[in-house]
Motif scaffolding. Structure first.
Motif, PDB file in Angstrom:
ATOM      1  N   GLN A  12       1.017 -14.792  -8.301  1.00  0.00           N
ATOM      2  CA  GLN A  12      -0.181 -15.179  -7.562  1.00  0.00           C
ATOM      3  C   GLN A  12      -1.404 -15.055  -8.470  1.00  0.00           C
ATOM      4  O   GLN A  12      -2.216 -14.145  -8.331  1.00  0.00           O
ATOM      5  CB  GLN A  12      -0.343 -14.288  -6.320  1.00  0.00           C
ATOM      6  N   PRO A  13      -1.565 -15.987  -9.410  1.00  0.00           N
ATOM      7  CA  PRO A  13      -2.631 -15.837 -10.410  1.00  0.00           C
ATOM      8  C   PRO A  13      -4.041 -15.841  -9.813  1.00  0.00           C
ATOM      9  O   PRO A  13      -4.922 -15.140 -10.314  1.00  0.00           O
ATOM     10  CB  PRO A  13      -2.414 -17.029 -11.345  1.00  0.00           C
ATOM     11  N   LEU A  14      -4.275 -16.593  -8.743  1.00  0.00           N
ATOM     12  CA  LEU A  14      -5.617 -16.599  -8.159  1.00  0.00           C
ATOM     13  C   LEU A  14      -5.937 -15.253  -7.512  1.00  0.00           C
ATOM     14  O   LEU A  14      -7.040 -14.721  -7.670  1.00  0.00           O
ATOM     15  CB  LEU A  14      -5.741 -17.721  -7.127  1.00  0.00           C
ATOM     16  N   ALA A  15      -4.969 -14.713  -6.768  1.00  0.00           N
ATOM     17  CA  ALA A  15      -5.176 -13.401  -6.160  1.00  0.00           C
ATOM     18  C   ALA A  15      -5.362 -12.336  -7.234  1.00  0.00           C
ATOM     19  O   ALA A  15      -6.201 -11.437  -7.104  1.00  0.00           O
ATOM     20  CB  ALA A  15      -4.001 -13.050  -5.254  1.00  0.00           C
ATOM     21  N   TRP A  16      -4.592 -12.433  -8.293  1.00  0.00           N
ATOM     22  CA  TRP A  16      -4.722 -11.478  -9.392  1.00  0.00           C
ATOM     23  C   TRP A  16      -6.106 -11.568 -10.024  1.00  0.00           C
ATOM     24  O   TRP A  16      -6.745 -10.548 -10.312  1.00  0.00           O
ATOM     25  CB  TRP A  16      -3.650 -11.734 -10.445  1.00  0.00           C
ATOM     26  N   THR A  17      -6.572 -12.768 -10.254  1.00  0.00           N
ATOM     27  CA  THR A  17      -7.889 -12.957 -10.864  1.00  0.00           C
ATOM     28  C   THR A  17      -8.982 -12.342  -9.999  1.00  0.00           C
ATOM     29  O   THR A  17      -9.890 -11.670 -10.502  1.00  0.00           O
ATOM     30  CB  THR A  17      -8.172 -14.451 -11.067  1.00  0.00           C
ATOM     31  N   TYR A  18      -8.887 -12.553  -8.687  1.00  0.00           N
ATOM     32  CA  TYR A  18      -9.879 -11.949  -7.797  1.00  0.00           C
ATOM     33  C   TYR A  18      -9.800 -10.425  -7.871  1.00  0.00           C
ATOM     34  O   TYR A  18     -10.817  -9.739  -7.999  1.00  0.00           O
ATOM     35  CB  TYR A  18      -9.668 -12.400  -6.347  1.00  0.00           C
ATOM     36  N   HIS A  19      -8.587  -9.898  -7.795  1.00  0.00           N
ATOM     37  CA  HIS A  19      -8.426  -8.446  -7.763  1.00  0.00           C
ATOM     38  C   HIS A  19      -8.978  -7.809  -9.039  1.00  0.00           C
ATOM     39  O   HIS A  19      -9.741  -6.837  -8.975  1.00  0.00           O
ATOM     40  CB  HIS A  19      -6.950  -8.086  -7.591  1.00  0.00           C
ATOM     41  N   ARG A  20      -8.615  -8.339 -10.182  1.00  0.00           N
ATOM     42  CA  ARG A  20      -9.083  -7.760 -11.428  1.00  0.00           C
ATOM     43  C   ARG A  20     -10.574  -8.024 -11.645  1.00  0.00           C
ATOM     44  O   ARG A  20     -11.286  -7.208 -12.222  1.00  0.00           O
ATOM     45  CB  ARG A  20      -8.282  -8.322 -12.611  1.00  0.00           C
ATOM     46  N   GLY A  21     -11.036  -9.172 -11.171  1.00  0.00           N
ATOM     47  CA  GLY A  21     -12.452  -9.492 -11.340  1.00  0.00           C
ATOM     48  C   GLY A  21     -13.366  -8.568 -10.562  1.00  0.00           C
ATOM     49  O   GLY A  21     -14.526  -8.365 -10.933  1.00  0.00           O
ATOM     50  N   SER A  22     -12.847  -7.998  -9.474  1.00  0.00           N
ATOM     51  CA  SER A  22     -13.661  -7.088  -8.671  1.00  0.00           C
ATOM     52  C   SER A  22     -13.254  -5.633  -8.857  1.00  0.00           C
ATOM     53  O   SER A  22     -13.681  -4.760  -8.101  1.00  0.00           O
ATOM     54  CB  SER A  22     -13.551  -7.464  -7.188  1.00  0.00           C
ATOM     55  N   ALA A  23     -12.430  -5.358  -9.872  1.00  0.00           N
ATOM     56  CA  ALA A  23     -11.998  -3.986 -10.145  1.00  0.00           C
ATOM     57  C   ALA A  23     -13.106  -3.209 -10.859  1.00  0.00           C
ATOM     58  O   ALA A  23     -13.998  -3.794 -11.483  1.00  0.00           O
ATOM     59  CB  ALA A  23     -10.730  -3.990 -10.994  1.00  0.00           C
ATOM     60  N   ARG A  24     -13.042  -1.900 -10.758  1.00  0.00           N
ATOM     61  CA  ARG A  24     -13.954  -1.020 -11.492  1.00  0.00           C
ATOM     62  C   ARG A  24     -13.112  -0.125 -12.391  1.00  0.00           C
ATOM     63  O   ARG A  24     -12.055   0.354 -11.986  1.00  0.00           O
ATOM     64  CB  ARG A  24     -14.781  -0.170 -10.520  1.00  0.00           C
TER      65      ARG A  24
END
Length: 261
Positions: free
Chosen positions: A8-20
């Protein structure tokens, strides 16, 4: 089994993009409470006193079930008022000298309360069918659409879920993104989702306490539903819904209506 990242590359991108991460200093600002989307020219319906919910929380948790089989019976306006106040209403005021806090039902990141509640009304005593917007601080509803939404359209908007069209009301949670993201940047998007979950759980527990049936709705046509609710999709996004009505009599299994899935 493929990893989350590859599957799920889109979900992954969102998750990592909003990670701290450690040592990162997120860019945040001190946000102010933004205005709601109230329309002073819209027809106004004040809400009546609600219906007390006396059941213990443990009973509500035990009795809650996702209901997909509703009777063709209207909600009372007082019942709808209770649902709205319990889910996202003002619960009181904390006055601590220089600090003056308006208390609300759910927790909200930074106390910003970015959500809005719309109501698709099919059958409520004393309230014409149509679409309404809940205004918590004024404790009432403003009318957005003065005509019933065709059941076939409601079902289609919620991806063919017929129980959405058969419920007495559908409560729709949307978020004014600027209220949260201005302060918390991209991480604020996670907080919008969390808050919608808080509110939806409170709504279904309140419905249980009123002897009503409720089922949450996470699947819908985003743009079409937003247009129906008269939302500005550039700034306010639909997140979640809940269909509420009088359940069919019978067992928990009958109310679940698993054969309709």
């Amino acid at each position: 089994m493929p990893t989350f990242r590859k599957a799920q590359p889109l979900a992954w991108t969102y998750h990592r993009g909003s990670a701290r991460v450690l040592l990162e200093t997120p860019q945040t600002t001190s946000a102010q409470h933004g205005p709601g989307r109230e329309d002073p020219t819209a027809p106004w319906i004040p809400l009546p006193p609600g219906v007390p919910i006396d059941a213990p929380l443990t009973d509500l948790i035990r009795e809650r079930v996702s209901c997909r089989a509703f009777r063709d019976r209207p909600l009372g306006l007082a019942e709808l008022a209770t649902l709205l106040r319990t889910g996202y209403g003002v619960t009181g005021v904390t006055d601590g000298g220089p600090v003056h806090i308006i208390d609300r039902a759910p927790p909200s990141a930074g106390g910003l309360y970015p959500l809005e509640v719309s109501v698709l009304v099919r059958s409520v005593d004393g309230l014409p069918a149509g679409i309404y917007h809940y205004v918590p601080f004024a404790d009432g509803l403003e009318q957005v659409r003065d005509a019933a939404v065709p059941p076939a359209l409601v079902s289609r908007l919620f991806l063919g879920q017929p129980w959405a069209a058969e419920a007495a009301v559908v409560l729709v949670l949307s978020a004014v993104c600027e209220r949260s993201l201005t302060r918390y940047a991209d991480r604020g998007y996670r907080y919008l989702l969390l808050e919608a979950g808080h509110v939806a759980q409170t709504l279904v527990l309140a419905a249980t306490g009123l002897n009503l049936g409720a089922v949450t709705l996470g699947g819908f046509l985003d743009d079409e539903l937003s247009k129906l609710l008269a939302l500005d999709t550039e700034s306010e996004i639909v997140l979640y819904g809940a269909a509420v009505g009088h359940p069919v009599t019978g067992s928990r299994l009958a109310r679940r209506a698993l054969d309709r899935l």
